[in-house]
Design an enzyme around this catalytic site. Structure first.
Site, PDB file in Angstrom:
ATOM      1  N   ARG A  30      50.876  38.945  36.508  1.00 12.08           N
ATOM      2  CA  ARG A  30      49.142  38.890  36.383  1.00 12.08           C
ATOM      3  C   ARG A  30      48.638  39.900  35.699  1.00 12.08           C
ATOM      4  O   ARG A  30      47.900  39.570  34.725  1.00 12.08           O
ATOM      5  CB  ARG A  30      48.663  38.987  38.053  1.00 12.08           C
ATOM      6  CG  ARG A  30      47.289  38.789  38.537  1.00 12.08           C
ATOM      7  CD  ARG A  30      46.610  39.904  37.965  1.00 12.08           C
ATOM      8  NE  ARG A  30      46.782  41.196  38.819  1.00 12.08           N
ATOM      9  CZ  ARG A  30      46.224  42.424  38.542  1.00 12.08           C
ATOM     10  NH1 ARG A  30      45.308  42.464  37.572  1.00 12.08           N
ATOM     11  NH2 ARG A  30      46.610  43.397  39.275  1.00 12.08           N
ATOM     12  N   ASP A  31      49.008  41.360  36.102  1.00 12.06           N
ATOM     13  CA  ASP A  31      48.191  42.362  35.192  1.00 12.06           C
ATOM     14  C   ASP A  31      48.737  42.234  33.975  1.00 12.06           C
ATOM     15  O   ASP A  31      47.898  42.677  32.967  1.00 12.06           O
ATOM     16  CB  ASP A  31      48.567  43.625  35.986  1.00 12.06           C
ATOM     17  CG  ASP A  31      47.414  44.587  35.603  1.00 12.06           C
ATOM     18  OD1 ASP A  31      46.333  44.382  34.879  1.00 12.06           O
ATOM     19  OD2 ASP A  31      47.621  45.744  36.744  1.00 12.06           O
ATOM     20  N   HIS A 223      49.556  52.133  42.118  1.00 13.58           N
ATOM     21  CA  HIS A 223      49.350  51.442  40.899  1.00 13.58           C
ATOM     22  C   HIS A 223      48.895  51.896  39.729  1.00 13.58           C
ATOM     23  O   HIS A 223      47.878  52.404  39.553  1.00 13.58           O
ATOM     24  CB  HIS A 223      48.491  50.223  41.324  1.00 13.58           C
ATOM     25  CG  HIS A 223      48.056  49.230  40.219  1.00 13.58           C
ATOM     26  ND1 HIS A 223      48.585  47.995  40.450  1.00 13.58           N
ATOM     27  CD2 HIS A 223      47.582  49.082  39.053  1.00 13.58           C
ATOM     28  CE1 HIS A 223      48.064  46.945  39.418  1.00 13.58           C
ATOM     29  NE2 HIS A 223      47.426  47.943  38.462  1.00 13.58           N
ATOM     30  N   HIS A 225      49.086  52.741  35.903  1.00 13.74           N
ATOM     31  CA  HIS A 225      48.905  52.552  34.345  1.00 13.74           C
ATOM     32  C   HIS A 225      49.666  53.805  33.599  1.00 13.74           C
ATOM     33  O   HIS A 225      49.316  54.807  33.993  1.00 13.74           O
ATOM     34  CB  HIS A 225      47.671  51.850  33.674  1.00 13.74           C
ATOM     35  CG  HIS A 225      47.418  50.580  34.316  1.00 13.74           C
ATOM     36  ND1 HIS A 225      47.516  49.287  33.523  1.00 13.74           N
ATOM     37  CD2 HIS A 225      47.040  50.221  35.280  1.00 13.74           C
ATOM     38  CE1 HIS A 225      47.252  48.392  34.428  1.00 13.74           C
ATOM     39  NE2 HIS A 225      46.961  48.835  35.549  1.00 13.74           N
ATOM     40  N   CYS A 256      43.832  46.239  31.639  1.00 14.64           N
ATOM     41  CA  CYS A 256      42.787  45.458  32.103  1.00 14.64           C
ATOM     42  C   CYS A 256      41.696  45.098  31.207  1.00 14.64           C
ATOM     43  O   CYS A 256      41.027  45.997  30.415  1.00 14.64           O
ATOM     44  CB  CYS A 256      42.190  46.455  33.096  1.00 14.64           C
ATOM     45  SG  CYS A 256      40.849  45.354  34.046  1.00 14.64           S
ATOM     46  N   ASN A 265      51.326  48.621  32.800  1.00 21.46           N
ATOM     47  CA  ASN A 265      51.384  49.310  33.739  1.00 21.46           C
ATOM     48  C   ASN A 265      52.859  50.128  33.792  1.00 21.46           C
ATOM     49  O   ASN A 265      53.413  50.012  32.728  1.00 21.46           O
ATOM     50  CB  ASN A 265      51.842  48.273  34.995  1.00 21.46           C
ATOM     51  CG  ASN A 265      50.656  47.363  35.260  1.00 21.46           C
ATOM     52  OD1 ASN A 265      50.216  46.510  34.714  1.00 21.46           O
ATOM     53  ND2 ASN A 265      50.001  47.571  36.362  1.00 21.46           N
TER      54      ASN A 265
HETATM   55  P1  HMG Z   1      29.937  35.969  38.230  1.00 19.05           P
HETATM   56  O1  HMG Z   1      29.733  35.259  36.714  1.00 19.05           O
HETATM   57  O2  HMG Z   1      28.930  36.751  38.597  1.00 19.05           O
HETATM   58  O3  HMG Z   1      30.142  34.541  39.259  1.00 19.05           O
HETATM   59  O4  HMG Z   1      31.197  36.347  38.476  1.00 19.05           O
HETATM   60  P2  HMG Z   1      29.119  33.668  40.030  1.00 19.05           P
HETATM   61  O5  HMG Z   1      29.296  33.838  41.595  1.00 19.05           O
HETATM   62  O6  HMG Z   1      27.689  33.911  39.550  1.00 19.05           O
HETATM   63  O7  HMG Z   1      29.155  32.453  39.722  1.00 19.05           O
HETATM   64  C1  HMG Z   1      29.040  31.960  38.328  1.00 19.05           C
HETATM   65  C2  HMG Z   1      29.872  30.641  38.221  1.00 19.05           C
HETATM   66  O8  HMG Z   1      31.256  30.768  38.132  1.00 19.05           O
HETATM   67  C3  HMG Z   1      29.473  29.598  39.358  1.00 19.05           C
HETATM   68  O9  HMG Z   1      29.736  28.256  38.671  1.00 19.05           O
HETATM   69  C4  HMG Z   1      30.724  29.688  40.180  1.00 19.05           C
HETATM   70  O10 HMG Z   1      31.359  28.359  40.939  1.00 19.05           O
HETATM   71  C5  HMG Z   1      31.806  30.036  39.105  1.00 19.05           C
HETATM   72  P3  HMG Z   1      28.518  27.387  38.277  1.00 19.05           P
HETATM   73  O11 HMG Z   1      27.831  27.097  39.705  1.00 19.05           O
HETATM   74  O12 HMG Z   1      27.683  27.976  37.295  1.00 19.05           O
HETATM   75  O13 HMG Z   1      29.125  26.184  37.637  1.00 19.05           O
HETATM   76  N1  HMG Z   1      32.980  30.872  39.974  1.00 19.05           N
HETATM   77  C6  HMG Z   1      34.273  30.676  39.828  1.00 19.05           C
HETATM   78  N2  HMG Z   1      35.053  29.699  39.332  1.00 19.05           N
HETATM   79  C7  HMG Z   1      36.172  29.859  39.722  1.00 19.05           C
HETATM   80  N3  HMG Z   1      36.964  30.880  40.241  1.00 19.05           N
HETATM   81  C8  HMG Z   1      36.256  31.463  40.891  1.00 19.05           C
HETATM   82  C9  HMG Z   1      34.889  31.642  40.637  1.00 19.05           C
HETATM   83  N4  HMG Z   1      33.835  32.292  41.193  1.00 19.05           N
HETATM   84  C10 HMG Z   1      32.635  32.102  40.552  1.00 19.05           C
HETATM   85  N5  HMG Z   1      36.823  32.621  41.665  1.00 19.05           N
HETATM   86  C11 HMG Z   1      33.367  36.887  39.594  1.00 19.05           C
HETATM   87  C12 HMG Z   1      31.676  37.163  39.138  1.00 19.05           C
HETATM   88  C13 HMG Z   1      33.772  37.872  40.369  1.00 19.05           C
HETATM   89  C14 HMG Z   1      33.646  35.708  39.727  1.00 19.05           C
HETATM   90  C15 HMG Z   1      33.747  37.577  38.030  1.00 19.05           C
HETATM   91  O14 HMG Z   1      33.237  38.756  37.770  1.00 19.05           O
HETATM   92  C16 HMG Z   1      35.250  37.518  37.881  1.00 19.05           C
HETATM   93  O15 HMG Z   1      36.034  36.458  37.858  1.00 19.05           O
HETATM   94  N6  HMG Z   1      35.802  38.865  37.688  1.00 19.05           N
HETATM   95  C17 HMG Z   1      37.203  38.995  37.498  1.00 19.05           C
HETATM   96  C18 HMG Z   1      37.524  40.082  36.575  1.00 19.05           C
HETATM   97  C19 HMG Z   1      39.144  40.254  36.757  1.00 19.05           C
HETATM   98  O16 HMG Z   1      40.020  39.322  37.221  1.00 19.05           O
HETATM   99  N7  HMG Z   1      39.636  41.602  36.222  1.00 19.05           N
HETATM  100  C20 HMG Z   1      41.032  42.014  36.261  1.00 19.05           C
HETATM  101  C21 HMG Z   1      41.545  41.862  37.613  1.00 19.05           C
HETATM  102  S1  HMG Z   1      41.174  43.628  38.330  1.00 19.05           S
HETATM  103  C22 HMG Z   1      42.387  44.680  37.776  1.00 19.05           C
HETATM  104  O17 HMG Z   1      43.234  44.411  36.632  1.00 19.05           O
HETATM  105  C23 HMG Z   1      42.715  45.961  38.312  1.00 19.05           C
HETATM  106  C24 HMG Z   1      43.958  46.039  39.016  1.00 19.05           C
HETATM  107  O18 HMG Z   1      45.122  45.602  38.273  1.00 19.05           O
HETATM  108  C25 HMG Z   1      44.083  47.400  39.571  1.00 19.05           C
HETATM  109  C26 HMG Z   1      43.858  48.600  38.784  1.00 19.05           C
HETATM  110  O19 HMG Z   1      44.589  48.585  37.569  1.00 19.05           O
HETATM  111  O20 HMG Z   1      43.002  49.509  39.089  1.00 19.05           O
HETATM  112  C27 HMG Z   1      43.900  44.990  40.262  1.00 19.05           C
HETATM  113 MG    MG Z   2      46.173  47.170  36.972  1.00 17.87          MG
END
Ligand code: HMG
Ligand code: MG
Length: 314
Positions: A30-31, A223, A225, A256, A265
């Site tokens: 995933r990450d 966690h 990096h 990320c 990581n």
């Molecule tokens: P948004 O654009 O604000 O979404 O994104 P929305 O709620 O306004 O919806 C817009 C459209 O997206 C809609 O479709 C929803 O249905 C669709 P439409 O009606 O326009 O056709 N939609 C989705 N479709 C599929 N799956 C979903 C989903 N949600 C809405 N889940 C959102 C808001 C949170 C969805 C977006 O910002 C997002 O997906 N962010 C994820 C970013 C991400 O994955 N980052 C990496 C992971 S975090 C990380 O790596 C850190 C970590 O490792 C720890 C660390 O290192 O600190 C965990």
């Molecule tokens: Mg991470």
């Protein structure tokens, strides 16, 4: 060359203050893969997950049900999970940000999810398109529904030490955000050094701050990096405080896409080498991990950043 070839006895006495056993929470699929410039074919991801399970890892964070436009690298989550050979005894958590993501996880028959909040306003905006407060309003019903469905829920907290837009992050701010996730029903809190700037003294201070707020190490995971090469030192600091769940990524893959300057990581092989030397049980086979990360590095077309993989991949 394995650990035993450098003269370490097979059963080392364990350092007294460390946990007897550590759970490795493998985040490479995933990450690691969410940050690759090119999307890795689903067949390669499936083989990666199988090889990691064969290497003895039992917590394998498989993918994310996030918006596919935000993280196109993981847009194949449904296909991946429908074809994945889920091993008995293994857990395959997935990231879920919102109700739509939870619907997808339920449809895929997932038993473990992780929500992911930010300790800072800036990263909440960039990673979740939310304000700091809105992210909790988004997660709270997701956590409640997931718990109602019998799922285990982890809460990630990003930017626990430093943030590229806000600088050093105050431990009190991190504890306040962490408490909100725990109070909402998360069973475990993973403290993320998203951009890899933390040092061991900060880890100590943050664990102290959580303890002062009534959150013991049993509820915490770490966690790290490795941007500044401190991930292993930070992990050791956390282990010495009793933290017994450590996130790592095979071969040191990772980053990320929404955090400038985040690199890979902590490498699972680097972690395993250290745990072996400390006599802490973990259940993973280092040689099998090195073989897997060498294979994955060939698929990605560049060497693994893990020092241990490079040292052992003869
Ligand atoms: P948004 O654009 O604000 O979404 O994104 P929305 O709620 O306004 O919806 C817009 C459209 O997206 C809609 O479709 C929803 O249905 C669709 P439409 O009606 O326009 O056709 N939609 C989705 N479709 C599929 N799956 C979903 C989903 N949600 C809405 N889940 C959102 C808001 C949170 C969805 C977006 O910002 C997002 O997906 N962010 C994820 C970013 C991400 O994955 N980052 C990496 C992971 S975090 C990380 O790596 C850190 C970590 O490792 C720890 C660390 O290192 O600190 C965990
Ligand atoms: Mg991470």
């Amino acid at each position: 060359m394995g650990a035993r070839d450098v003269g370490l006895p097979e059963h080392l006495p364990r350092s007294g203050e460390l946990p007897a056993e550590v759970t490795i929470w493998e985040v490479g699929p995933r990450d690691g893969l969410q940050n690759e410039a090119a999307t890795v074919p689903v067949d390669v991801k499936l083989e990666f997950l199988d090889r990691l399970a064969d290497a003895g890892l039992t917590t394998l964070e498989a993918t994310s049900f996030v918006h596919p436009k935000w993280v196109p690298q993981l847009a194949d989550a449904e296909e991946l999970l429908s074809r994945l050979d889920r091993r008995t005894g293994a857990r395959y958590p997935v990231l879920v940000p919102n109700a739509r993501g939870l619907d997808r996880a339920v449809d895929a028959g997932i038993a473990d999810i992780a929500v992911f909040a930010s300790a800072t306003e800036s990263f909440a905006k960039r990673n979740l398109n939310s304000t700091y407060d809105e992210q909790f309003a988004m997660f709270e019903p997701v956590i409640a529904r997931a718990r109602g469905e019998g799922m285990a829920v982890r809460g990630y907290l990003s930017m626990c030490f430093g943030d590229p837009w806000e600088g050093v992050v105050d431990p009190g701010q991190v504890v306040a955000a962490g408490r909100r996730l725990l109070d909402a029903g998360c069973g475990q809190l993973s403290l993320g050094d998203t951009i890899g700037v933390a040092t061991p003294g900060q880890v100590d201070r943050l664990v102290d701050a959580f303890a002062a707020a009534g959150v013991g190490v049993d509820a915490l995971a770490v966690h790290f990096h490795d941007t500044y090469g401190q991930a292993l030192s930070n992990t050791l600091a956390a282990l010495r405080r009793g933290v017994a769940t450590v996130d790592s990524s095979a071969g040191g893959l990772g980053g990320c896409p929404y955090a400038e300057s985040a690199t890979g990581n902590l490498a699972t092989e680097d972690l395993v080498w250290m745990l072996d030397g400390l006599g802490v049980r973990h259940g993973a086979d280092l040689d099998a991990l090195v073989t897997t990360s060498t294979w994955m590095a060939q698929r990605l077309g560049r060497p693994s950043p893990s020092r241990v993989v490079r040292a052992l991949a003869g």
